[in-house]
Design a protein around this motif. Structure first.
Motif, mmCIF file in Angstrom:
data_model
loop_
_atom_site.group_PDB
_atom_site.id
_atom_site.type_symbol
_atom_site.label_atom_id
_atom_site.label_comp_id
_atom_site.label_asym_id
_atom_site.label_seq_id
_atom_site.Cartn_x
_atom_site.Cartn_y
_atom_site.Cartn_z
ATOM 1 N N UNK A 148 0.842 -1.199 0.000
ATOM 2 C CA UNK A 148 0.000 0.000 0.000
ATOM 3 C C UNK A 148 0.879 1.252 0.000
ATOM 4 N N UNK A 207 -8.614 2.428 -1.023
ATOM 5 C CA UNK A 207 -8.446 1.093 -0.466
ATOM 6 C C UNK A 207 -7.854 1.116 0.940
ATOM 7 N N UNK A 214 -7.395 -10.215 -1.898
ATOM 8 C CA UNK A 214 -8.207 -9.415 -2.831
ATOM 9 C C UNK A 214 -7.812 -7.945 -2.761
ATOM 10 N N UNK A 270 -4.632 -7.494 -4.686
ATOM 11 C CA UNK A 270 -4.838 -7.506 -6.143
ATOM 12 C C UNK A 270 -5.505 -6.211 -6.596
ATOM 13 N N UNK A 271 -6.454 -5.733 -5.808
ATOM 14 C CA UNK A 271 -7.104 -4.468 -6.180
ATOM 15 C C UNK A 271 -6.106 -3.311 -6.127
ATOM 16 N N UNK A 308 -4.089 -2.996 -9.220
ATOM 17 C CA UNK A 308 -4.750 -2.456 -10.410
ATOM 18 C C UNK A 308 -4.590 -3.399 -11.589
ATOM 19 N N UNK A 309 -4.140 -2.881 -12.721
ATOM 20 C CA UNK A 309 -4.040 -3.729 -13.913
ATOM 21 C C UNK A 309 -3.047 -4.883 -13.747
ATOM 22 N N UNK A 310 -2.171 -4.815 -12.761
ATOM 23 C CA UNK A 310 -1.259 -5.932 -12.527
ATOM 24 C C UNK A 310 -1.898 -7.031 -11.682
ATOM 25 N N UNK A 311 -3.131 -6.809 -11.248
ATOM 26 C CA UNK A 311 -3.776 -7.754 -10.340
ATOM 27 C C UNK A 311 -4.005 -9.126 -10.932
ATOM 28 N N UNK A 312 -4.062 -9.219 -12.254
ATOM 29 C CA UNK A 312 -4.305 -10.529 -12.854
ATOM 30 C C UNK A 312 -3.014 -11.279 -13.175
ATOM 31 N N UNK A 313 -1.862 -10.639 -12.925
ATOM 32 C CA UNK A 313 -0.584 -11.230 -13.350
ATOM 33 C C UNK A 313 -0.042 -12.232 -12.344
ATOM 34 N N UNK A 314 0.536 -13.288 -12.880
ATOM 35 C CA UNK A 314 1.166 -14.304 -12.048
ATOM 36 C C UNK A 314 2.211 -13.651 -11.144
ATOM 37 N N UNK A 327 -0.843 -13.060 -6.530
ATOM 38 C CA UNK A 327 -1.868 -13.859 -7.204
ATOM 39 C C UNK A 327 -1.831 -15.299 -6.696
#
Lengths: 346, 376, 346, 376
Positions: free
Chosen positions: D264, D275, D323, D326-327, D330-336, D340
């Motif tokens: 953070x 957040x 969660x 990941x939030x 941001x856009x990196x939240x879906x990356x291995x 994650x």
């Protein structure tokens, strides 16, 4: 390391519980709301007799404290029984006066200084003959029950002074009357002390008040859960006890989970008293306790249905208190912010 | 598909102008007091004089035959203007739809005009101490006598009944019949002989309800709605409208959300925006509910069990919106005022008109087709 | 005012649904993940044949658009069937090129200018022979599927250029490969256009991409709910279908409530296309759709239990896509912030 | 009441120093690969060489007789150091407590030391396709033969089984007996004749589980835990520890929460702190769980059904914490990556070891005393 109440502490809590169970606390709240402070004052005296207020007063000043663990144990019971009055405020004021006293040299004997103030009021707080209200703007902008208090203190910046109550504001909680003590309204007040020591003492008092309030909230939440479980076992709808419905069960289970994980935070904060982590730990406890009591109130209302929404059922006193104490002594958002500031040094 | 509201803009403008000219500058006293009740009744009369009290009703009963879209627009303007709460709400939203569906022409002619004008204010009298959500468990009775029925028993949490003129609700006309059978739906005067009312306070102590005690209260046949024995169907027709679009119009929430955004702008420390997500979310949800309303009235078919979907949504939105406001108010969050009043009001949402637990069962079973629960 | 899809729009959605139901979309995702883009490419061609991509391309450039309502109708179905590929990216790129084209004077014929770019690519997008990826840092910092795209665009400040894909990053969603297009990695790119018009076109493209992504999320959520309801009716534990447990019922009811109140936001945003409210309404739709799909995925996983946690069951493709699309095209927090900024003008 | 940890500070310092010197600088390869599994096994051996693999066990089995408090402190240091995941976790946390309670001295002597050293890695084999949360529905059989039992049937979602050496779990030894009766609890080699294992991927595709197919797999009597027919009680003893303090030690969450606070600070736009509440809340909840752990070990009596309270809390905290991370990404939240991976791992929490729905039933019925549900 033994992180559970010892036998004596447990006994103290149980004694208070028994004392209050038979004391008609709900009646005292309703009397207070109707303008009669006397039943509340009688309650106050028996609490003092049980040693509650002495816990916040140093031994040297006629008390038995500071004993933060015993204090949160007591405040849990005070919340559980919806005891009215400026409870956290009196405790916080005791902390403030004791701290100022220590800061200025105890027993210096000057009538208008902090030492004299402490000498005059701390013993009375301990013995229950002084009900003290306290405002610490901006987080605690109103003086609770200033109309019936024996002393009303306000800290404005680095000045401590007495305040005369203005017109009361109505709280959702009928046990609470709030009095503005804004700078403008202070003509009637007397300056008591000034300087950085006041600011430091006010900060310490805020933490103590917030801790007491957090403990009170755990008691409020516990009572709401107890009453609601009992109701869910007896109330029948659609041919069965409503407590057999999974929606009711899971909701109440969640309340228990939250309360069970709030108690350790409150105890942990009490043990951090005097350490640099105290503000952080108090804020963690107050935020969690506010949310747990809020969840307990929401579930109590939803499970009771219209009965819980009805003024004359005593349940409503606890539901309302959960809401009022949520924003008293710092909102959850403010306390969460403080936790993060403490952690990141920002 | 379109969202073209231009055809209703003239009507919107008329409503807005009238409200701007007539909404009292200072709020009326609380409608949960005798004085406030009278003031709100006078306001209903004023609305009616402009034919704005029941815009969607036929003209002959005091309405304007407004389309559902016009009604939505009326509601948006009404709440945006901060106009007084509707003391006639129980009659207009609960009794009137029942009468339109089950009432006789004589009943419509007799009951609706004074309802529209605020001359007669109605209270609903459904719940009983042992029958809250489980309406089929009710036990107050209606016994057949010459030319009518004698009511006995007790109703409770009767909204508006402390000061209203008349009440309506289901009673048990055949104690031998099953839970959902043998009910009768009746209207009765609250000043009737044998009827005692005792105001009871809601959560904040304001007397928004009353308990009603019936001791041989006579109701003539003319005040029975539908057939005796079919009170369950009549009541369910009413709950349909209570749960659906009519009782909680989107305009309430969009107006409240706009006020919340205003409060946020005014109160929030820009460096301390922890509540921003919740403020934005309340506004988004209010908008969603508004658009869902447009969708509903654009559909040919009746919403049916979908009204449960709406009820869960608006009732939870209402609580969340007001909780956010109180949290924004910080130490002022416990103080009496518009936001706290709205909060207390919102707390009833998930409970009344069928608890949200029941609504979720309805959604799961009737919309999603999940199997019924195991029986006790 | 008729705020429901008309018969033709409904038919369009149903046609796509049927087309995709028989198209083995899950297999295409798994083939893509295993390195074979061909099944996905074949899907792309049949979607183009059904007119999906033409919806984003102006009529003058060989398309049928812009038709935002039809576009969200299509993207709902694309999400419902977990179609792989840079779908929102291609649509956003079409919007970007069309906007630049309009801004610079259509058909000016210069090979290296925006008009020429539009003339070269828009017809191919419409007919499905061009798969285009697009990055719009910082909100969209990676180019999706840049390895198999025919054109990879990136907008860096007010410059539009092509980008050569670097090394792929792995997404939780096996249908997605993300390629960094950071400024440093751009040596291989060619500058295509520059100036404030690029910035404006990129902003419009972002809104279109976010809207498409929101619609896709509603489809993902809907499918998760459908599959989970079906499973809950057949799976038995403790001697009964798990869908008869209130905890399961209420959870799925909540998902339906959320989805039913997301669709109007998506439709409303589509109708706001071209109006000053478009950014606000797109953000409202994207935030709500992200949360609704997230809730649907959480419930799907919890109701399915370990089966939902298993890679080889196709359900996992939708659960993973819900998470990936949540942060694609702007996170919920970012979109909520934008809603509030639009409302308060700040 | 106190929180005086000074007596365990020397132990903490020893653990911390050792970890600082030995934790690999670069993360080991994923333990869901053959290479990574071997690397993690080697790490277990290294831990064991410092007698740090099973600190709370008796010395004779490779432990240190550490107190519960020392164990908590060990876990705090372990996770704070970012040390590798424990590939021996299933054996140490699920099988070992079962053996301590139901095993023979011979079994303890034979099984525990190679478990402590990482020489034998264990996989749990409980779930079956038709018996997930409803363990009593399992159908794989154990048939009595001379000197032992023959296993037939299928197990699935067997953690670690793709690469582990041995497995354990309940089988049905008496098909005639009721749901909770006639079970037997067994240990078996995963390389046994007649046993086929097929790796299956978890949500992110990594092969964290396997399916096991049993075709007359022989297990000698020596590898039966407890009495034949009492497998249910043995299994429940194991779920007790699986749900309780042991499987998810507070140190995991306090370390993760500290990392979240770091993320953070590093990532959050100070002007965009939507957040913040969630980050602070995750930290507060991790602290609550830590203190609750101290409370639990301070109590004389066993936690019993309260372990369900812990399980609901840590599993939801774990999901919320990841969660939030990941939030924040941001856009990196879906990356291995670590966050994650932790998120995917956390998602199993509310499902395994008894779903949180079952845990809430247990809490409601056994802690709060609410009535049991209606039966189907």
């Amino acid at each position: 390391m033994k992180f559970v109440l010892d036998a004596e502490q447990r006994l103290f809590g149980e004694t208070l519980n028994k004392l209050l169970a038979g004391a008609g606390t709900a009646g005292a709240v309703r009397a207070r709301a109707a303008g009669d402070p006397e039943p509340g004052r009688a309650l106050w005296r028996s609490l003092a007799g049980a040693g509650v207020f002495a816990l916040a007063v140093p031994e040297a000043a006629g008390g038995a404290g500071p004993l933060p663990v015993e204090l949160v144990t007591a405040f849990h019971e005070l919340g559980r029984h919806a005891v009215p009055g400026p409870l956290a405020e009196t405790v916080a004021a005791a902390g403030l006066l004791a701290r100022l006293d220590a800061g200025t040299g105890r027993g210096s004997g000057r009538g208008d200084d902090a030492g004299g103030l402490a000498a005059a009021w701390l013993p009375r707080i301990a013995e229950g003959t002084a009900v003290v209200s306290l405002a610490l703007p901006p987080a605690v902008p109103y003086a609770l029950d200033a109309d019936t208090a024996d002393l009303v203190l306000v800290v404005d910046g680095d000045e401590l002074r007495t305040a005369a109550p203005g017109a009361a504001l109505t709280s959702l909680d009928p046990a609470r009357r709030l009095f503005p003590v804004a700078a403008g309204a202070a003509e009637a007040g007397t300056a008591l002390a000034c300087g950085p020591a006041v600011r430091a003492a006010a900060a310490a008092a805020f933490d103590l008040g917030a801790l007491a309030c957090a403990a009170q909230l755990t008691g409020v939440g516990r009572r709401l859960l107890e009453v609601t479980v009992e109701y869910a076992m007896t109330r029948r709808q659609f041919g069965r006890p409503i407590g057999s419905f999974q929606a009711v069960k899971h909701r109440l289970a969640d309340v228990l989970v939250a309360l069970e994980h709030t108690r350790p935070l409150v105890h942990g904060a009490a043990l951090a008293y005097g350490s640099p982590d105290f503000p952080r730990d108090v804020s963690a406890a107050k935020a969690a306790a506010s949310d747990a009591a809020h969840a307990a109130a929401g579930s109590a209302l939803q499970v009771h249905g219209a009965i819980g929404y009805t003024d004359e059922y005593d349940l409503s006193l606890w539901i309302r208190k959960a809401r009022a104490l949520r924003s008293a002594w710092g909102s959850p958002a403010a306390h969460r912010s403080r936790v993060l500031s403490c952690l990141t040094g920002g | 598909m379109d969202l073209d509201l231009s055809p209703v803009e003239p009507f919107r403008a008329e409503v807005r102008d009238w409200l701007r000219a007539h909404v009292p500058a200072a709020p009326l006293p609380s409608l949960e007091t005798g004085e406030g009740f009278a003031a709100h009744r006078a306001w209903e009369r004023e609305l009616a004089s402009a034919r704005l009290s029941v815009v969607s009703w036929p003209e002959r009963y005091g309405g304007r035959d407004a389309t559902p879209l016009e009604w939505l627009v009326f509601e948006e303007e009404y709440y945006a203007a901060g106009a007084p709460g509707r003391v006639s709400q129980n009659g207009i939203n609960l009794l009137a739809p029942t009468l339109f569906r089950y009432g006789t022409p004589e009943q419509l002619d007799r009951v609706l005009p004074p309802m529209a004008s605020g001359e007669v204010i109605w209270a609903q009298a459904w719940s009983e101490p042992g029958a809250g959500s489980d309406l089929a468990a009710l036990r107050s009775t209606a016994t057949r006598v010459g030319g009518g029925w004698l009511l006995n028993g007790q109703k409770t949490w009767s909204s508006r009944a402390a000061f209203a003129d008349r009440g309506f609700g289901p009673f048990r006309s055949d104690p031998e019949a099953g839970r959902h059978r043998g009910l009768i739906y009746l209207m009765f005067p609250l000043e009737a002989e044998g009827l005692t009312r005792r105001p009871i306070g809601r959560l904040d102590g304001k007397p928004a309800f009353a308990e009603l005690f019936f001791d041989d209260v006579f109701v003539p046949d003319a005040d029975v709605i539908g057939e005796p024995g079919e009170g369950w169907q009549v009541a369910m027709g009413t709950t349909g409208s209570e749960r659906g679009l009519t009782l909680r119009s989107p305009g309430r929430f969009t107006a409240a959300a706009d006020r919340l955004v205003g409060l946020w702008r005014e109160r929030a420390d820009p460096a301390d925006t922890a509540l921003r997500d919740r403020v934005a979310d309340a506004w988004i949800r209010a908008r969603a509910y508004r658009l869902k309303g447009f969708e509903t009235i654009s559909r040919a078919e009746d919403a049916g069990a979908e009204s449960s979907v709406n009820k869960v949504f608006w009732s939870e939105l209402d609580v969340a919106l007001h909780e956010t406001a109180l949290d924004l108010l910080g130490p002022d969050g416990e103080l009496d005022g518009d936001w706290l009043e709205g909060y207390v009001f919102s707390l009833a949402g998930p409970i009344y008109a069928g608890t949200n637990e029941i609504q979720r069962n309805v959604i799961a079973e009737r919309v999603l087709g999940l199997p019924r629960e195991a029986k006790a």
